[in-house]
Design an enzyme around this catalytic site. Sequence first.
Site, PDB file in Angstrom:
ATOM      1  N   ASN A  11       0.869  -1.180   0.000  1.00  0.00           N
ATOM      2  CA  ASN A  11       0.000   0.000   0.000  1.00  0.00           C
ATOM      3  C   ASN A  11       0.905   1.228   0.000  1.00  0.00           C
ATOM      4  O   ASN A  11       1.510   1.558   1.012  1.00  0.00           O
ATOM      5  CB  ASN A  11      -0.883  -0.043   1.260  1.00  0.00           C
ATOM      6  CG  ASN A  11      -1.676   1.231   1.447  1.00  0.00           C
ATOM      7  OD1 ASN A  11      -1.794   2.049   0.530  1.00  0.00           O
ATOM      8  ND2 ASN A  11      -2.231   1.412   2.649  1.00  0.00           N
ATOM      9  N   TRP A  12       0.960   1.877  -1.151  1.00  0.00           N
ATOM     10  CA  TRP A  12       1.901   2.993  -1.285  1.00  0.00           C
ATOM     11  C   TRP A  12       1.397   4.276  -0.632  1.00  0.00           C
ATOM     12  O   TRP A  12       2.142   5.256  -0.531  1.00  0.00           O
ATOM     13  CB  TRP A  12       2.182   3.276  -2.770  1.00  0.00           C
ATOM     14  CG  TRP A  12       2.909   2.181  -3.494  1.00  0.00           C
ATOM     15  CD1 TRP A  12       3.231   0.931  -3.023  1.00  0.00           C
ATOM     16  CD2 TRP A  12       3.392   2.236  -4.835  1.00  0.00           C
ATOM     17  NE1 TRP A  12       3.879   0.215  -3.996  1.00  0.00           N
ATOM     18  CE2 TRP A  12       3.992   0.997  -5.119  1.00  0.00           C
ATOM     19  CE3 TRP A  12       3.367   3.217  -5.829  1.00  0.00           C
ATOM     20  CZ2 TRP A  12       4.573   0.715  -6.362  1.00  0.00           C
ATOM     21  CZ3 TRP A  12       3.944   2.939  -7.059  1.00  0.00           C
ATOM     22  CH2 TRP A  12       4.542   1.701  -7.308  1.00  0.00           C
ATOM     23  N   LYS A  13       0.127   4.310  -0.266  1.00  0.00           N
ATOM     24  CA  LYS A  13      -0.467   5.520   0.326  1.00  0.00           C
ATOM     25  C   LYS A  13      -0.210   6.729  -0.596  1.00  0.00           C
ATOM     26  O   LYS A  13      -0.189   6.566  -1.811  1.00  0.00           O
ATOM     27  CB  LYS A  13       0.063   5.733   1.739  1.00  0.00           C
ATOM     28  CG  LYS A  13      -0.047   4.451   2.573  1.00  0.00           C
ATOM     29  CD  LYS A  13       0.179   4.650   4.029  1.00  0.00           C
ATOM     30  CE  LYS A  13       0.029   3.315   4.737  1.00  0.00           C
ATOM     31  NZ  LYS A  13       0.021   3.408   6.175  1.00  0.00           N
ATOM     32  N   HIS A 101      -9.549   1.319   4.651  1.00  0.00           N
ATOM     33  CA  HIS A 101      -8.240   1.402   5.304  1.00  0.00           C
ATOM     34  C   HIS A 101      -8.356   2.349   6.502  1.00  0.00           C
ATOM     35  O   HIS A 101      -9.120   3.323   6.461  1.00  0.00           O
ATOM     36  CB  HIS A 101      -7.187   1.920   4.319  1.00  0.00           C
ATOM     37  CG  HIS A 101      -5.812   1.897   4.910  1.00  0.00           C
ATOM     38  ND1 HIS A 101      -5.354   2.911   5.721  1.00  0.00           N
ATOM     39  CD2 HIS A 101      -4.832   0.966   4.871  1.00  0.00           C
ATOM     40  CE1 HIS A 101      -4.135   2.604   6.142  1.00  0.00           C
ATOM     41  NE2 HIS A 101      -3.793   1.426   5.639  1.00  0.00           N
ATOM     42  N   GLU A 103      -6.716   4.727   7.544  1.00  0.00           N
ATOM     43  CA  GLU A 103      -6.540   6.167   7.282  1.00  0.00           C
ATOM     44  C   GLU A 103      -7.798   6.764   6.624  1.00  0.00           C
ATOM     45  O   GLU A 103      -8.123   7.924   6.849  1.00  0.00           O
ATOM     46  CB  GLU A 103      -5.281   6.392   6.444  1.00  0.00           C
ATOM     47  CG  GLU A 103      -4.040   6.218   7.319  1.00  0.00           C
ATOM     48  CD  GLU A 103      -2.851   5.554   6.655  1.00  0.00           C
ATOM     49  OE1 GLU A 103      -2.748   5.577   5.416  1.00  0.00           O
ATOM     50  OE2 GLU A 103      -2.021   4.989   7.398  1.00  0.00           O
ATOM     51  N   GLU A 172      -5.531  -4.796  10.505  1.00  0.00           N
ATOM     52  CA  GLU A 172      -4.497  -3.783  10.711  1.00  0.00           C
ATOM     53  C   GLU A 172      -4.819  -2.976  11.964  1.00  0.00           C
ATOM     54  O   GLU A 172      -5.598  -2.010  11.895  1.00  0.00           O
ATOM     55  CB  GLU A 172      -4.462  -2.827   9.518  1.00  0.00           C
ATOM     56  CG  GLU A 172      -4.036  -3.480   8.230  1.00  0.00           C
ATOM     57  CD  GLU A 172      -3.400  -2.459   7.298  1.00  0.00           C
ATOM     58  OE1 GLU A 172      -2.267  -2.694   6.891  1.00  0.00           O
ATOM     59  OE2 GLU A 172      -4.013  -1.422   7.017  1.00  0.00           O
ATOM     60  N   GLY A 178       2.384   2.326  10.659  1.00  0.00           N
ATOM     61  CA  GLY A 178       3.346   3.411  10.500  1.00  0.00           C
ATOM     62  C   GLY A 178       4.037   3.824  11.784  1.00  0.00           C
ATOM     63  O   GLY A 178       4.682   4.867  11.834  1.00  0.00           O
ATOM     64  N   SER A 218       3.354  -2.050  10.371  1.00  0.00           N
ATOM     65  CA  SER A 218       4.798  -2.115  10.628  1.00  0.00           C
ATOM     66  C   SER A 218       5.435  -3.457  10.240  1.00  0.00           C
ATOM     67  O   SER A 218       6.324  -3.949  10.938  1.00  0.00           O
ATOM     68  CB  SER A 218       5.092  -1.759  12.088  1.00  0.00           C
ATOM     69  OG  SER A 218       4.660  -0.432  12.354  1.00  0.00           O
ATOM     70  N   GLY A 239       2.896  -1.173   4.236  1.00  0.00           N
ATOM     71  CA  GLY A 239       2.934   0.239   3.866  1.00  0.00           C
ATOM     72  C   GLY A 239       4.362   0.677   3.590  1.00  0.00           C
ATOM     73  O   GLY A 239       4.908   0.453   2.508  1.00  0.00           O
ATOM     74  N   GLY A 240       4.999   1.270   4.593  1.00  0.00           N
ATOM     75  CA  GLY A 240       6.337   1.849   4.427  1.00  0.00           C
ATOM     76  C   GLY A 240       7.344   0.949   3.716  1.00  0.00           C
ATOM     77  O   GLY A 240       8.064   1.406   2.816  1.00  0.00           O
TER      78      GLY A 240
HETATM   79  P1  PGA Z   1       2.870   0.351   7.579  1.00  0.00           P
HETATM   80  O1  PGA Z   1       1.400   0.560   6.942  1.00  0.00           O
HETATM   81  O2  PGA Z   1       3.400  -0.964   7.029  1.00  0.00           O
HETATM   82  O3  PGA Z   1       3.669   1.517   7.111  1.00  0.00           O
HETATM   83  O4  PGA Z   1       2.691   0.277   9.047  1.00  0.00           O
HETATM   84  C1  PGA Z   1       0.520  -0.513   6.751  1.00  0.00           C
HETATM   85  C2  PGA Z   1      -0.767  -0.049   6.105  1.00  0.00           C
HETATM   86  O5  PGA Z   1      -1.277   1.016   6.469  1.00  0.00           O
HETATM   87  O6  PGA Z   1      -1.339  -0.711   5.223  1.00  0.00           O
END
Ligand code: PGA
Length: 257
Positions: A11-13, A101, A103, A172, A178, A218, A239-240
């Site tokens: 997930n590149w956000k 998600h 966010e 999640e 994050g 994470s 994500g990251g």
């Molecule tokens: P993260 O994000 O791996 O940076 O914690 C995961 C996500 O939000 O899908």
Amino acid sequence: MGKRKTLISGNWKMHKDHREALHLVRDLGFRLKPEMVSEVEVAIHPPFTSLRSVQSLIEADRLPITLGAQHCYFEESGAYTGEVSAGMLASLDVRHVLCGHSERRHVFGQRDDEVARTAVAVIANGMVPSICVGETQEEREAGDTEAVVGRQLTAVLSTVGKALSGMVIAYEPVWAIGTGLAASPEDAEAAAAFIRTQVATAWGQEATEDLRIQYGGSVKPENAAEYLACPNVDGLLVGGASLEGGSFSEIVSAAVG
Ligand code: PGA
């Protein structure tokens, strides 16, 4: 159980413009070896502005990468400034769409019923919804993890109404996203087992056979294998660590037996 193909999703956000996206996808294409992708499905969820370029590259170079999106709106079309419909994504060969998600829920106020309607729109357009669920730190401390995840899931399962094959659910925990504070594999397994039971209760046992449940929050190359060893965890939402070809392909390698 053995027949579920592990799904590793990036997930590149809100990262990478379309040029940077092409660069990353090319890099990933070099790193993903045939033995990796025969056992593991690799999906990426770039921002909307990169979908067309990435779709063309995947197609031209026949890359073993599933194209995903991060969100869409549930209406087909209309006066919804700033939104994108499920049909628009389907016409770009998007296969997986993240729905709800954390966010979207916590930064943009998306409600359970809106997540459910989004999942319905995604399914109606022949794509796979990746339903994201998870509790906040306060909810966890109050002992409400199952109540929250159960409520988020029920909204979707009751709206979709009938068993859907191939669905993806990502657990999640909000406090792990994050933050570097990953959930323990035991917590991830407990939540995944709970999710599978909820789906069995709503849709019957058969519906859980090809249901893939991911852990996200994470995830790094160093901890990926621990989650994938959990019997109810069928993949990871990253994500990251998906923003760099090296770390993301190491996570994919961790999924190869
Ligand atoms: P993260 O994000 O791996 O940076 O914690 C995961 C996500 O939000 O899908």
